[in-house]
Scaffold this motif. Structure first.
Motif, PDB file in Angstrom:
ATOM      1  N   TRP A   1      42.283  21.049 -16.943  1.00 33.68           N
ATOM      2  CA  TRP A   1      43.723  20.825 -17.078  1.00 33.68           C
ATOM      3  C   TRP A   1      44.061  19.349 -16.866  1.00 33.68           C
ATOM      4  O   TRP A   1      44.829  18.760 -17.639  1.00 33.68           O
TER       5      TRP A   1
ATOM      6  N   ASN B   1      45.540  16.843 -19.686  1.00 37.87           N
ATOM      7  CA  ASN B   1      46.785  16.092 -19.472  1.00 37.87           C
ATOM      8  C   ASN B   1      46.565  14.599 -19.701  1.00 37.87           C
ATOM      9  O   ASN B   1      47.404  13.922 -20.288  1.00 37.87           O
ATOM     10  N   ARG B   2      45.443  14.102 -19.252  1.00 34.87           N
ATOM     11  CA  ARG B   2      45.164  12.665 -19.333  1.00 34.87           C
ATOM     12  C   ARG B   2      44.966  12.210 -20.776  1.00 34.87           C
ATOM     13  O   ARG B   2      45.400  11.124 -21.156  1.00 34.87           O
TER      14      ARG B   2
ATOM     15  N   SER C   1      46.226  13.577 -23.461  1.00 35.84           N
ATOM     16  CA  SER C   1      47.470  13.802 -24.215  1.00 35.84           C
ATOM     17  C   SER C   1      47.227  14.282 -25.633  1.00 35.84           C
ATOM     18  O   SER C   1      47.856  13.818 -26.588  1.00 35.84           O
TER      19      SER C   1
ATOM     20  N   LEU D   1      48.260  16.498 -10.957  1.00 31.29           N
ATOM     21  CA  LEU D   1      48.268  16.981 -12.343  1.00 31.29           C
ATOM     22  C   LEU D   1      49.449  16.398 -13.115  1.00 31.29           C
ATOM     23  O   LEU D   1      49.314  15.985 -14.269  1.00 31.29           O
ATOM     24  N   TYR D   2      50.607  16.374 -12.469  1.00 24.58           N
ATOM     25  CA  TYR D   2      51.802  15.863 -13.122  1.00 24.58           C
ATOM     26  C   TYR D   2      51.659  14.370 -13.426  1.00 24.58           C
ATOM     27  O   TYR D   2      52.122  13.905 -14.472  1.00 24.58           O
TER      28      TYR D   2
ATOM     29  N   GLN E   1      49.088  12.817 -14.345  1.00 18.55           N
ATOM     30  CA  GLN E   1      48.189  12.613 -15.483  1.00 18.55           C
ATOM     31  C   GLN E   1      48.911  12.731 -16.821  1.00 18.55           C
ATOM     32  O   GLN E   1      48.337  12.409 -17.860  1.00 18.55           O
ATOM     33  N   THR E   2      50.150  13.183 -16.806  1.00 22.85           N
ATOM     34  CA  THR E   2      50.917  13.294 -18.050  1.00 22.85           C
ATOM     35  C   THR E   2      51.557  11.973 -18.445  1.00 22.85           C
ATOM     36  O   THR E   2      52.163  11.881 -19.508  1.00 22.85           O
TER      37      THR E   2
ATOM     38  N   SER F   1      56.222  11.886 -10.012  1.00 19.80           N
ATOM     39  CA  SER F   1      55.087  12.740  -9.646  1.00 19.80           C
ATOM     40  C   SER F   1      55.150  13.129  -8.174  1.00 19.80           C
ATOM     41  O   SER F   1      54.898  14.284  -7.812  1.00 19.80           O
TER      42      SER F   1
END
Length: 127
Positions: free
Chosen positions: A25, A29-30, A32, A85-86, A88-89, A96
């Motif tokens: 995950w 995310n990283r 994209s 995780l957030y 990495q967006t 974050s």
């Protein structure tokens, strides 16, 4: 009910499965939606390993603590992992952190209620 052997197997498999899902995950995310690279795979596996170690550590330490600190430890783990995780967006670090704090606060409320209703002040669990 499950046998003790099954519980032991599941307790060993849970960190690995959760860590691999978390690592995938974070890597997804990283990147994209871009192409998968070697660095992206390495990032995913390192993230999975870090998650597994933290999860095992929290799971081993938390039952030894009083119910309030027990809930705080799980809330910090949940909030921190969500915030990472957030981040990495591509979101800002402030956003974050705020999202991680919000999720951590919700996790604290749930965990505190659970431990407050299932343990006495000394940490003995009710059945």
């Amino acid at each position: 009910m499950l046998s003790e052997r099954t519980h032991r197997a599941l307790s060993m498999a849970a960190p690995v499965v959760l860590g691999l899902v978390y690592g995938y995950w974070a890597a997804a995310n990283r990147r994209s939606g871009g192409e998968i690279t070697g660095w992206n795979l390495l990032f995913g596996f390192v993230t999975a390993l870090a998650f597994m170690l933290l999860y095992v550590g929290v799971r081993a330490l938390a039952p030894l603590l009083r119910r309030e600190v027990h809930a705080v430890l799980w809330a910090a783990f949940v909030g921190g992992t969500f915030g990472f995780l957030y981040s990495q967006t591509g979101a800002t670090i402030l956003r974050s952190c705020l999202m991680g704090l919000g999720i951590g606060a919700a996790a604290f409320a749930v965990m505190f209620y659970r431990y407050y209703t299932h343990e006495d002040a000394g940490g003995l669990r009710y059945r």
